[in-house]
Each structure stands twice: as structure tokens, then as C-alpha cells.
Write a protein that holds these residues in place. Structure first.
Motif, PDB file in Angstrom:
ATOM      1  N   GLY A   6       0.366  -1.144   0.431  1.00  0.00           N
ATOM      2  CA  GLY A   6      -0.236   0.301  -0.163  1.00  0.00           C
ATOM      3  C   GLY A   6       0.692   1.631  -0.303  1.00  0.00           C
ATOM      4  N   ALA A   7       1.954   0.791   0.116  1.00  0.00           N
ATOM      5  CA  ALA A   7       3.162   2.439   0.008  1.00  0.00           C
ATOM      6  C   ALA A   7       3.065   3.475  -1.825  1.00  0.00           C
ATOM      7  CB  ALA A   7       4.289   1.772   0.478  1.00  0.00           C
ATOM      8  N   ILE A   8       2.357   2.522  -2.454  1.00  0.00           N
ATOM      9  CA  ILE A   8       2.079   3.010  -3.616  1.00  0.00           C
ATOM     10  C   ILE A   8       1.228   2.378  -4.993  1.00  0.00           C
ATOM     11  CG2 ILE A   8       3.544   3.055  -5.630  1.00  0.00           C
ATOM     12  CD1 ILE A   8       6.461   2.740  -4.864  1.00  0.00           C
ATOM     13  N   THR A   9      -0.111   3.733  -4.440  1.00  0.00           N
ATOM     14  CA  THR A   9      -0.751   3.402  -5.211  1.00  0.00           C
ATOM     15  C   THR A   9      -1.765   4.153  -6.272  1.00  0.00           C
ATOM     16  OG1 THR A   9      -2.231   4.703  -3.946  1.00  0.00           O
ATOM     17  CG2 THR A   9      -2.029   2.321  -2.561  1.00  0.00           C
ATOM     18  N   LEU A  10      -2.341   3.905  -7.254  1.00  0.00           N
ATOM     19  CA  LEU A  10      -2.957   4.058  -8.550  1.00  0.00           C
ATOM     20  C   LEU A  10      -4.144   3.410  -8.615  1.00  0.00           C
ATOM     21  CD1 LEU A  10      -1.548   4.949 -11.689  1.00  0.00           C
ATOM     22  CD2 LEU A  10      -3.977   4.703 -11.455  1.00  0.00           C
ATOM     23  N   GLY A  11      -5.512   4.510  -8.156  1.00  0.00           N
ATOM     24  CA  GLY A  11      -6.258   4.187  -7.841  1.00  0.00           C
ATOM     25  C   GLY A  11      -7.069   3.620  -9.474  1.00  0.00           C
ATOM     26  N   SER A  12      -8.519   3.079  -9.000  1.00  0.00           N
ATOM     27  CA  SER A  12      -9.505   3.299  -9.855  1.00  0.00           C
ATOM     28  C   SER A  12     -10.356   4.397 -11.000  1.00  0.00           C
ATOM     29  CB  SER A  12     -10.391   2.365 -10.167  1.00  0.00           C
ATOM     30  OG  SER A  12      -9.680   0.839 -10.512  1.00  0.00           O
ATOM     31  N   PRO A  13     -10.333   5.423 -11.606  1.00  0.00           N
ATOM     32  CA  PRO A  13     -11.337   6.481 -11.477  1.00  0.00           C
ATOM     33  C   PRO A  13     -12.534   5.858 -11.718  1.00  0.00           C
ATOM     34  CG  PRO A  13     -10.132   5.741 -14.407  1.00  0.00           C
ATOM     35  CD  PRO A  13      -9.624   5.032 -12.857  1.00  0.00           C
ATOM     36  N   SER A  14     -13.515   6.723 -10.808  1.00  0.00           N
ATOM     37  CA  SER A  14     -15.262   7.125 -11.167  1.00  0.00           C
ATOM     38  C   SER A  14     -15.251   7.782 -11.482  1.00  0.00           C
ATOM     39  CB  SER A  14     -15.171   7.425  -9.684  1.00  0.00           C
ATOM     40  OG  SER A  14     -16.744   8.133  -9.395  1.00  0.00           O
ATOM     41  N   PRO A  15     -16.361   7.239 -12.359  1.00  0.00           N
ATOM     42  CA  PRO A  15     -17.524   7.655 -13.528  1.00  0.00           C
ATOM     43  C   PRO A  15     -18.046   8.940 -13.105  1.00  0.00           C
ATOM     44  CG  PRO A  15     -18.211   5.212 -13.361  1.00  0.00           C
ATOM     45  CD  PRO A  15     -16.962   6.177 -12.278  1.00  0.00           C
ATOM     46  N   THR A  16     -17.721   9.813 -11.579  1.00  0.00           N
ATOM     47  CA  THR A  16     -18.681  10.742 -11.244  1.00  0.00           C
ATOM     48  C   THR A  16     -17.798  11.335 -10.764  1.00  0.00           C
ATOM     49  OG1 THR A  16     -19.940   9.103  -9.736  1.00  0.00           O
ATOM     50  CG2 THR A  16     -20.501   9.429 -11.185  1.00  0.00           C
ATOM     51  N   GLY A  17     -15.962  10.913 -10.172  1.00  0.00           N
ATOM     52  CA  GLY A  17     -15.541  11.071  -9.374  1.00  0.00           C
ATOM     53  C   GLY A  17     -14.636  12.399  -9.839  1.00  0.00           C
ATOM     54  N   PRO A  18     -13.374  12.507  -9.008  1.00  0.00           N
ATOM     55  CA  PRO A  18     -12.424  13.020  -9.902  1.00  0.00           C
ATOM     56  C   PRO A  18     -11.197  12.140 -10.392  1.00  0.00           C
ATOM     57  CG  PRO A  18     -12.511  12.907  -6.759  1.00  0.00           C
ATOM     58  CD  PRO A  18     -13.605  12.603  -7.541  1.00  0.00           C
ATOM     59  N   PRO A  19     -10.517  11.913 -11.281  1.00  0.00           N
ATOM     60  CA  PRO A  19      -9.861  11.182 -11.411  1.00  0.00           C
ATOM     61  C   PRO A  19      -8.701  10.374 -10.523  1.00  0.00           C
ATOM     62  CG  PRO A  19      -8.750  12.929 -12.338  1.00  0.00           C
ATOM     63  CD  PRO A  19     -10.092  13.728 -11.993  1.00  0.00           C
ATOM     64  N   ALA A  20      -8.116   8.988 -10.745  1.00  0.00           N
ATOM     65  CA  ALA A  20      -7.339   8.436  -9.904  1.00  0.00           C
ATOM     66  C   ALA A  20      -6.295   8.992  -9.813  1.00  0.00           C
ATOM     67  CB  ALA A  20      -7.417   6.644 -10.482  1.00  0.00           C
ATOM     68  N   LEU A  21      -5.593   8.908  -9.198  1.00  0.00           N
ATOM     69  CA  LEU A  21      -4.277   9.755  -8.600  1.00  0.00           C
ATOM     70  C   LEU A  21      -3.304   9.008  -7.776  1.00  0.00           C
ATOM     71  CD1 LEU A  21      -5.299  13.558  -7.987  1.00  0.00           C
ATOM     72  CD2 LEU A  21      -5.031  12.681 -10.248  1.00  0.00           C
ATOM     73  N   PHE A  22      -1.862   8.818  -8.286  1.00  0.00           N
ATOM     74  CA  PHE A  22      -0.836   8.221  -8.343  1.00  0.00           C
ATOM     75  C   PHE A  22      -0.536   8.893  -6.997  1.00  0.00           C
ATOM     76  CE2 PHE A  22       3.856   7.963  -6.667  1.00  0.00           C
ATOM     77  CZ  PHE A  22       4.117   7.204  -7.035  1.00  0.00           C
ATOM     78  N   ARG A  23      -0.554   7.980  -5.754  1.00  0.00           N
ATOM     79  CA  ARG A  23       0.018   8.348  -4.156  1.00  0.00           C
ATOM     80  C   ARG A  23       1.156   7.518  -4.093  1.00  0.00           C
ATOM     81  NH1 ARG A  23      -2.196  13.542  -4.405  1.00  0.00           N
ATOM     82  NH2 ARG A  23      -4.042  13.307  -4.259  1.00  0.00           N
ATOM     83  N   GLN A  24       1.934   8.061  -3.137  1.00  0.00           N
ATOM     84  CA  GLN A  24       3.160   6.909  -2.753  1.00  0.00           C
ATOM     85  C   GLN A  24       3.245   7.711  -1.016  1.00  0.00           C
ATOM     86  OE1 GLN A  24       6.954   6.629  -4.850  1.00  0.00           O
ATOM     87  NE2 GLN A  24       7.058   8.724  -4.610  1.00  0.00           N
TER      88      GLN A  24
END
Length: 327
Positions: free
Chosen positions: A198-216
Motif C-alpha cells: 500500500g505504500a504506492i497506489t494508483l486507484g481506479s477512477p470513478s465515473p462521477t468523481g475525480p480521476p484516479a491519482l498516484f500516491r506514495q
């Protein structure tokens, strides 16, 4: 069915980068940062950013076409295409299938691999094992990512690090009677630390929400890299029968210049060129290892036949290391 072969070898490498150069000075007009801050903490001076209409498949095709041409192989000879990426927007067809169609490859096996920044080394090893097992003879292996699509451009801890690009390699079977251990792509040492994935993630974008963003979690990744990876790299050298002092180059994932330099010191490859493509390209995720090696070869910094250590590492926390001989 092809018979198993003793080894595989690299025929050629190539890379592709977008035209737009984004410097630290320009970034400082977009987010609270400065050239000195980025250089001192990450080591990046500039990076290439793909345009809105330039996809992972576009960059992959650009690198792949050059690699196939340099290898001097006919399209019909390529019977496997593997693309390492974590930023392809379309779920299917695979990027590998798109590249195969664009290059006019008649009937290769095609699939994508997602091991993030370790992806190219995973893909190369998978292709190597497939060829050794007799499932094909010539493979096109690509690492490509468009990280700019998934960055929070207001988060200076991440947006200053990354760039976009692609690198490609052509791999072929060694002959059963003419090949030697020196010709082969060395055995892979790979694995992961999933409990810290979980130290590095890039989630799935939501059709109605904000785009998925890289986090680490930068500190977690940094400590893992500088404390655990060097012994694994030395193990890959030992499995390939290559002394670390005989390495001509060390090409690690281009994550952070401090990580790169720390790993090079710990590995003990005192006579090796250490790739620092990060400075001009940023962290290009799965593209970073093949792109850095391609540039070393283009500049003539590593001779043909010389042993090079490849070390990819990234999300998951996944890693893969192997020694290859330069084409």
C-alpha cells in the motif's frame, strides 16, 4: 512445437519520448517548488510529458518500431509481444495487441504485464522463460507509461518526479549448439513485499468523481529500496555467474538519484557505468530501465557483449533483477 533452448539474448533496444520538455523552472510556475528543491531531493532537472492525444500505445509503438528495425528481424519472426505498463487507459484490447496490429505482426501471442516500475524486468524475464521453454523464438518486450495522466499537479511531493516514455527490446532464442552462458539473459531474482504494497497506489477512477491519482509513501519506499534491494541485485549477478566488479553498467529503476547512487555503492560495481537517465527524463515507471539502457548503448558507453545489471522495483513492493549481455 519448438524445442527448449539453452539461452536467450538481446538483439536490440530503442526508446521513444514525447516532444514536450517540462523543466523544473516551468514546474515552479505550476506548483510550490523550485529547481533547487527538486534537484536536491529527487535529482530530476527535466522530464518529457506526452500530449493529450499521445497514448501509452503510441509511445510503445514508437519504441517498438525502432527496436525491431535495429534488430533486423522480419515482422513475421516476432511471435510474442509483452508490454509492461500500469497506466493504459483502455482495458482491452491489450497494449501489446495494439502494437502488434500497428507493426503488422501476423500472429504473435500478446499480453500486458502490470508490475509498475518493476514491469519491464518482469516482462523481460517472462519472455525469456517463454523462449527457453520453446513457446516462441523472438519476443518484443516493451515498458511504457504515461504517468502524467495520473498525477496530482498540485502535490509537489509527486508531480515533480515523473515523466512519460517508452523503451523496447527484441529478445531471441540462442542456438542449442552455438550459444554460451555469456550470450544468455541471466536468471531473474524477483519477488515482492506485499505487506507493504500500500505504500504506492494508483486507484481506479470513478465515473462521477475525480480521476484516479498516484500516491506514495516516499519515506517507506526509500527505506525499503536502500536497505533490501542491493543483496538481491548481487544475488542476480551470482546466479548469472558474473562478478559484480565485472559489470559494465548498472541500470536500476530511475526512481530517485539518491536511491540510484546508494544502490550502486552497496552493490559494489566499482567499474560500472551507473545510469542516471532520471536527470533528463524523470521517473518513467516501467519505461525507465529499457530507456536508460537504450541511451547508454546509443552513446556508446557500454560495449557489445558487456554484462549489465538490470534492477526494477516499484509498487507492490515488487522487484526483479537480472544480468543481460548488451547487443
Amino acid at each position: 512445437m519448438a524445442l527448449p533452448v539453452r539461452g536467450t539474448r538481446l538483439l536490440a533496444l530503442a526508446h521513444h519520448q514525447p516532444a514536450r520538455v517540462l523543466t523544473n523552472h516551468e514546474l515552479a510556475t505550476m506548483v510550490d517548488t523550485s529547481d533547487d528543491w527538486v534537484r536536491s531531493r529527487v535529482g530530476v532537472v527535466s522530464r518529457r510529458i506526452a500530449g493529450p492525444d499521445e497514448s501509452v500505445a503510441d509511445m510503445s509503438t514508437g519504441a517498438a518500431a525502432k527496436a525491431v528495425a535495429r534488430a533486423g528481424v522480419d515482422a513475421a519472426e516476432v511471435d510474442l509481444v509483452v508490454v509492461a505498463t500500469c497506466t493504459a487507459v483502455d482495458r482491452m484490447p491489450s497494449v501489446a495487441a495494439v502494437v502488434a496490429r500497428r507493426l503488422g505482426l501476423p500472429s504473435p501471442a500478446v499480453f500486458d504485464v502490470n508490475a509498475a516500475c518493476a514491469g519491464f524486468c518482469y516482462a523481460l524475464s517472462t519472455a525469456d522463460l517463454a523462449i527457453r521453454g520453446g513457446a516462441g523464438r523472438t519476443a518484443l518486450v516493451i515498458g511504457a507509461d504515461k504517468m502524467s495522466d495520473f498525477l496530482d499537479w498540485q502535490d509537489r511531493s509527486t508531480c515533480v518526479i515523473f515523466g512519460d516514455g517508452a523503451g523496447a527490446a527484441v529478445l531471441t532464442a540462442g542456438t542449442a549448439d552455438g550459444g554460451t552462458a555469456a550470450d544468455a539473459v541471466g536468471p531473474v531474482v524477483w519477488g515482492s513485499r506485499p505487506e507493504r504494497g500500500g505504500a504506492i497506489t494508483l486507484g481506479s477512477p470513478s465515473p462521477t468523481g475525480p480521476p484516479a491519482l498516484f500516491r506514495q509513501e516516499g519515506g517507506t519506499v526509500y527505506r525499503w529500496a536502500i536497505t533490501e534491494l542491493a543483496p538481491l541485485a548481487r544475488s542476480a549477478c551470482a546466479r548469472a555467474g558474473v562478478a559484480v566488479e565485472d559489470l559494465a553498467a548498472v541500470v536500476t529503476h530511475q526512481a530517485n538519484v539518491r536511491i540510484i547512487e546508494s544502490l550502486a555503492r552497496q552493490i559494489g560495481a566499482t567499474n560500472a557505468v551507473v545510469a542516471r537517465d532520471l536527470v533528463e527524463s524523470g521517473n518513467t515507471s516501467a519505461a525507465s530501465v529499457p530507456m536508460a539502457l537504450s541511451k547508454l548503448l546509443e552513446r556508446g558507453e557500454v560495449p557489445s557483449g558487456a554484462p549489465v545489471l538490470l534492477l526494477g522495483f516499484g509498487a507492490g513492493l515488487s522487484y526483479a533483477a537480472q544480468v543481460v549481455r548488451c547487443p
